[in-house]
Write a protein that holds these residues in place. Sequence first.
Motif, PDB file in Angstrom:
ATOM      1  N   SER A   1      10.515  35.507  37.808  1.00  0.00           N
ATOM      2  CA  SER A   1       9.211  35.608  37.165  1.00  0.00           C
ATOM      3  C   SER A   1       8.248  36.465  37.983  1.00  0.00           C
ATOM      4  N   PRO A   2       7.795  37.583  37.430  1.00  0.00           N
ATOM      5  CA  PRO A   2       6.850  38.411  38.189  1.00  0.00           C
ATOM      6  C   PRO A   2       5.506  37.724  38.427  1.00  0.00           C
ATOM      7  N   ARG A   3       5.122  36.823  37.540  1.00  0.00           N
ATOM      8  CA  ARG A   3       3.841  36.127  37.702  1.00  0.00           C
ATOM      9  C   ARG A   3       3.956  34.957  38.663  1.00  0.00           C
ATOM     10  N   PHE A   4       5.175  34.434  38.826  1.00  0.00           N
ATOM     11  CA  PHE A   4       5.397  33.262  39.673  1.00  0.00           C
ATOM     12  C   PHE A   4       6.514  33.584  40.666  1.00  0.00           C
ATOM     13  N   PRO A   5       6.314  34.550  41.552  1.00  0.00           N
ATOM     14  CA  PRO A   5       7.396  34.994  42.436  1.00  0.00           C
ATOM     15  C   PRO A   5       7.797  33.917  43.437  1.00  0.00           C
ATOM     16  N   GLN A   6       9.084  33.885  43.748  1.00  0.00           N
ATOM     17  CA  GLN A   6       9.601  32.980  44.753  1.00  0.00           C
ATOM     18  C   GLN A   6       9.934  33.782  46.013  1.00  0.00           C
ATOM     19  N   THR A   7       9.708  33.197  47.140  1.00  0.00           N
ATOM     20  CA  THR A   7       9.957  33.900  48.394  1.00  0.00           C
ATOM     21  C   THR A   7      11.454  34.114  48.587  1.00  0.00           C
ATOM     22  N   GLU A   8      11.788  35.140  49.359  1.00  0.00           N
ATOM     23  CA  GLU A   8      13.201  35.375  49.655  1.00  0.00           C
ATOM     24  C   GLU A   8      13.789  34.187  50.421  1.00  0.00           C
ATOM     25  N   GLU A   9      13.002  33.557  51.248  1.00  0.00           N
ATOM     26  CA  GLU A   9      13.480  32.379  51.975  1.00  0.00           C
ATOM     27  C   GLU A   9      13.903  31.278  51.001  1.00  0.00           C
TER      28      GLU A   9
ATOM     29  N   THR B   1       6.314  27.783  22.758  1.00  0.00           N
ATOM     30  CA  THR B   1       5.452  28.072  23.905  1.00  0.00           C
ATOM     31  C   THR B   1       5.978  29.316  24.588  1.00  0.00           C
ATOM     32  N   LEU B   2       5.191  30.393  24.553  1.00  0.00           N
ATOM     33  CA  LEU B   2       5.544  31.646  25.209  1.00  0.00           C
ATOM     34  C   LEU B   2       4.590  31.857  26.373  1.00  0.00           C
ATOM     35  N   ILE B   3       5.136  32.232  27.523  1.00  0.00           N
ATOM     36  CA  ILE B   3       4.328  32.302  28.735  1.00  0.00           C
ATOM     37  C   ILE B   3       4.426  33.692  29.358  1.00  0.00           C
ATOM     38  N   SER B   4       3.294  34.328  29.545  1.00  0.00           N
ATOM     39  CA  SER B   4       3.241  35.646  30.170  1.00  0.00           C
ATOM     40  C   SER B   4       3.710  35.570  31.622  1.00  0.00           C
ATOM     41  N   GLY B   5       4.483  36.556  32.042  1.00  0.00           N
ATOM     42  CA  GLY B   5       4.900  36.642  33.432  1.00  0.00           C
ATOM     43  C   GLY B   5       6.003  35.695  33.840  1.00  0.00           C
ATOM     44  N   TRP B   6       6.523  34.918  32.895  1.00  0.00           N
ATOM     45  CA  TRP B   6       7.634  34.008  33.186  1.00  0.00           C
ATOM     46  C   TRP B   6       8.933  34.737  32.869  1.00  0.00           C
ATOM     47  N   GLY B   7       9.841  34.761  33.835  1.00  0.00           N
ATOM     48  CA  GLY B   7      11.120  35.416  33.667  1.00  0.00           C
ATOM     49  C   GLY B   7      12.217  34.440  33.292  1.00  0.00           C
ATOM     50  N   HIS B   8      13.362  34.548  33.970  1.00  0.00           N
ATOM     51  CA  HIS B   8      14.513  33.709  33.631  1.00  0.00           C
ATOM     52  C   HIS B   8      14.809  32.719  34.757  1.00  0.00           C
ATOM     53  N   ASP B   9      13.756  32.138  35.300  1.00  0.00           N
ATOM     54  CA  ASP B   9      13.915  31.103  36.307  1.00  0.00           C
ATOM     55  C   ASP B   9      12.964  29.962  35.958  1.00  0.00           C
ATOM     56  N   MET B  10      12.928  28.954  36.821  1.00  0.00           N
ATOM     57  CA  MET B  10      12.063  27.797  36.562  1.00  0.00           C
ATOM     58  C   MET B  10      11.174  27.569  37.777  1.00  0.00           C
ATOM     59  N   PRO B  11      10.108  28.354  37.901  1.00  0.00           N
ATOM     60  CA  PRO B  11       9.231  28.251  39.069  1.00  0.00           C
ATOM     61  C   PRO B  11       8.475  26.928  39.104  1.00  0.00           C
ATOM     62  N   ALA B  12       8.232  26.434  40.310  1.00  0.00           N
ATOM     63  CA  ALA B  12       7.572  25.139  40.484  1.00  0.00           C
ATOM     64  C   ALA B  12       6.191  25.107  39.848  1.00  0.00           C
ATOM     65  N   ALA B  13       5.518  26.239  39.790  1.00  0.00           N
ATOM     66  CA  ALA B  13       4.183  26.282  39.193  1.00  0.00           C
ATOM     67  C   ALA B  13       4.197  25.856  37.731  1.00  0.00           C
TER      68      ALA B  13
END
Length: 313
Positions: A200-208, A280-292
């Motif tokens: 998700s570009p809007r909810f990026p996850q760290t490489e760690e 429900t469509l969410i801007s900036g959400w990709g193909h993962d499940m970010p904690a946000a």
Amino acid sequence: MSGPTQNATPPEVTISDELLAPVTPTVELCYQTFGDPGADPLLLVMGLGGPMTWWDTELCTQLAAAGFYVIRYDNRDTGKSTRSPGRVRRAHLVRAFVGAPTSAPYSIHDLAGDAFGLLDHLGIESAHLAGVSMGGMVAQTMALEKPERVRSLASIMSTTGRRSVGRQHPSLIPTLIAKRGPERDAYIAGSVAVWKIIGSPRFPQTEEKLRSRAGDTYDRGVSRAGVLRQMMAVLTQPDRTRALADLAVPTLVMHGLADKMVHVSGGRATAAAIPGARVTLISGWGHDMPAALFPTYTSAIRSNADRVTPPAS
């Protein structure tokens, strides 16, 4: 269009050990539960190559705190569940991708049967379902095949099986099926490369965080041959569009507008096919499940489940 809701700390819930369930004569699934067995059962179905731990423990806890008895499990060919026989070559995947006739070691229908077998093992006659990506295809299939056993359906970043919608961009295929060494480091590097593309570009996850999850996934048990078998099940699935028009269970469709793995057209087609579906469509959400987005998922799944008409007394 919706965005993330505010985070909330759920109360402590009971988490079971990881357990094994024989669901067919040849398939055993590893599963885990969260919450009160007397609460509304919610079966979580993960997507391609994903173990049950991709349903984050924090999300499962939030769902349990929202009144669900949460069940997550490893599909066959993932994590600690059974590895199936049958070899899939990359040439087979290419044929299936372009629509040429080919066969698969097992089908989305078979994966749906596994899930029903797990519910049988737990003594659960009917449950709410939430499926991500391939898991959404499995959950849709369950609702079509045995609607009396499905209380509500949440189809998340998934599609109908129609070849003209929900397809990944062809440029992703080389990365997904690239040959890599069997070592842990090679798996982690490949996993990070994929999630950097489809995350998700809007909810990026760290490489760690990406590396940590990839390492945990590898340690849990990875089957590259199993991922190819699952890919064949996805690529050879039927078009469910017409059948979904007769689906009468309360349905929620959630999809990210930045999803590169399953284009949002798949979610839109699913919502259009199912009468009364909420979307429900969410801007900036990709193909993962970010904690946000955990509170958003929890609220939407709970609200959809609450649409179920209670049985007459």
